[in-house]
Scaffold this motif. Structure first.
Motif, PDB file in Angstrom:
ATOM      1  N   THR A   1       3.000   2.292  -9.251  1.00 15.38           N
ATOM      2  CA  THR A   1       2.830   1.326  -8.418  1.00 15.38           C
ATOM      3  C   THR A   1       1.612  -0.055  -8.469  1.00 15.38           C
ATOM      4  N   TYR A   2       1.282  -0.984  -7.665  1.00 16.60           N
ATOM      5  CA  TYR A   2       0.236  -1.985  -7.567  1.00 16.60           C
ATOM      6  C   TYR A   2       0.044  -2.074  -6.319  1.00 16.60           C
TER       7      TYR A   2
ATOM      8  N   SER B   1       0.686  -1.940  -1.474  1.00 19.64           N
ATOM      9  CA  SER B   1       1.487  -1.227  -2.320  1.00 19.64           C
ATOM     10  C   SER B   1       2.561  -1.447  -2.589  1.00 19.64           C
ATOM     11  N   VAL B   2       3.503  -1.267  -3.515  1.00 19.74           N
ATOM     12  CA  VAL B   2       4.990  -1.858  -3.342  1.00 19.74           C
ATOM     13  C   VAL B   2       5.422  -0.909  -4.808  1.00 19.74           C
TER      14      VAL B   2
ATOM     15  N   ASP C   1       8.928   0.748  -6.284  1.00 18.11           N
ATOM     16  CA  ASP C   1      10.606   0.787  -6.229  1.00 18.11           C
ATOM     17  C   ASP C   1      10.597   2.175  -6.476  1.00 18.11           C
TER      18      ASP C   1
ATOM     19  N   TYR D   1      11.149  -6.126  -9.675  1.00 20.71           N
ATOM     20  CA  TYR D   1      10.258  -5.684  -9.326  1.00 20.71           C
ATOM     21  C   TYR D   1       9.839  -6.097 -10.628  1.00 20.71           C
TER      22      TYR D   1
ATOM     23  N   SER E   1       5.343  -7.100 -12.141  1.00 22.67           N
ATOM     24  CA  SER E   1       4.223  -6.883 -11.224  1.00 22.67           C
ATOM     25  C   SER E   1       3.918  -8.172 -10.981  1.00 22.67           C
TER      26      SER E   1
ATOM     27  N   ILE F   1       5.396  -9.015  -8.014  1.00 28.33           N
ATOM     28  CA  ILE F   1       4.486  -8.369  -7.201  1.00 28.33           C
ATOM     29  C   ILE F   1       2.751  -8.514  -6.913  1.00 28.33           C
ATOM     30  N   LYS F   2       2.276  -8.956  -7.404  1.00 25.45           N
ATOM     31  CA  LYS F   2       0.949  -9.741  -7.440  1.00 25.45           C
ATOM     32  C   LYS F   2       1.057 -10.899  -6.479  1.00 25.45           C
TER      33      LYS F   2
ATOM     34  N   GLN G   1       2.158  -9.780  -3.118  1.00 23.65           N
ATOM     35  CA  GLN G   1       0.298  -9.213  -2.061  1.00 23.65           C
ATOM     36  C   GLN G   1      -0.566 -10.804  -1.855  1.00 23.65           C
TER      37      GLN G   1
ATOM     38  N   MET H   1      12.638  -1.386  -2.383  1.00 20.63           N
ATOM     39  CA  MET H   1      10.850  -1.048  -2.816  1.00 20.63           C
ATOM     40  C   MET H   1      10.575  -0.619  -1.694  1.00 20.63           C
TER      41      MET H   1
ATOM     42  N   VAL I   1       7.291  -1.180   0.898  1.00 19.39           N
ATOM     43  CA  VAL I   1       5.885  -1.262   0.532  1.00 19.39           C
ATOM     44  C   VAL I   1       5.303  -1.186   1.712  1.00 19.39           C
TER      45      VAL I   1
END
Length: 235
Positions: free
Chosen positions: A76-77, A83-84, A86, A121, A123, A126-127, A130, A216, A218
């Motif tokens: 996760t991130y 946080s997300v 998969d 998905y 990284s 995803i950032k 966010q 995903m 979230v």
């Protein structure tokens, strides 16, 4: 993924038989499963073709105590409470467990501050996601929902709190309820914008999603215990 059990007569494996679990940072969705009856009357309507198709369902949850019956979702991130996850591999495994070849999968978030979406998905994306969410719904903005000292405001609001086992007619209970309420209006708004469910076709036993697409979960107000409802419907 492992099933907690199967009911030979097609009845529910009751949710209270699933070990309760609590989150610890970083919280992570995990798999709990139960089998729905093979014949389902949909919302009181007369039985249709869909209602007679085999159906399996599962829930994803977080917590250490469910270790014997679950499988971690990795990785996760997490950034500022967002946080997300998969959950595509777990959905694919559920389809395999059910033996379905043609049909669809319904995925639904079971919380007002989580969402379900389909996208890549990756990284760095995803950032970006966010950071973008925090720009369009800054946690520190002024929100009426966060004025907890003024809640519940209406009789309907009061009724809902009472229905959730908080006897707020007692001033001490009212204060206790207010003290545990988070300042998370921005999370609710983001959840509404993203959406809470996805319906995904299954063809030849495979999810009909694109090469770079993932399903995903979230979490917009975490990390904490979360669940996702999944129903595999087909034949």
């Amino acid at each position: 993924m492992k099933y907690l059990g199967r009911a030979g007569n097609g009845s529910y494996i009751k949710e209270e038989n699933v070990v309760a679990c609590s989150a610890r940072p970083p919280a992570c969705p995990r798999v709990l499963a139960r089998l729905l009856p093979h014949s389902i009357a949909m919302w009181g309507e007369p039985p249709s073709l869909l209602s007679l198709l085999p159906s399996c369902s599962a829930g994803f949850a977080c917590g250490d105590q469910a270790e014997r019956a679950v499988e971690d979702v990795q990785p996760t991130y997490e950034h500022d409470g967002i946080s997300v996850w998969d959950i595509t591999p777990q959905i694919k495994e559920l389809i395999k467990e059910c033996g379905m070849r043609e049909g669809f999968v319904n995925v639904i978030s079971r919380h007002t501050t989580t969402a379900v979406m389909i996208n890549e998905y990756e990284s760095r994306l995803i950032k970006d996601l966010q950071s973008y969410f925090l720009k369009i719904a800054p946690p520190d903005d002024k929100y009426l929902h966060n004025e907890i000292h003024l809640r519940p405001e209406t009789e309907e609001d009061k009724r809902r709190v009472l229905q959730n086992n908080w006897d707020i007619n007692d001033p001490n209970v009212l204060e206790a309820w207010r003290s545990q309420e988070p300042f998370n209006a921005h999370s609710h708004l983001l959840s509404m914008m993203l959406g809470n469910s996805e319906s995904i076709p299954v063809s030849d036993g495979k999810l009909a999603i694109g090469q770079w697409q993932s399903v995903m979960l979230v979490d917009l107000d975490g990390p904490r215990t979360r669940t996702v409802g999944i129903q595999v419907f087909g034949m």
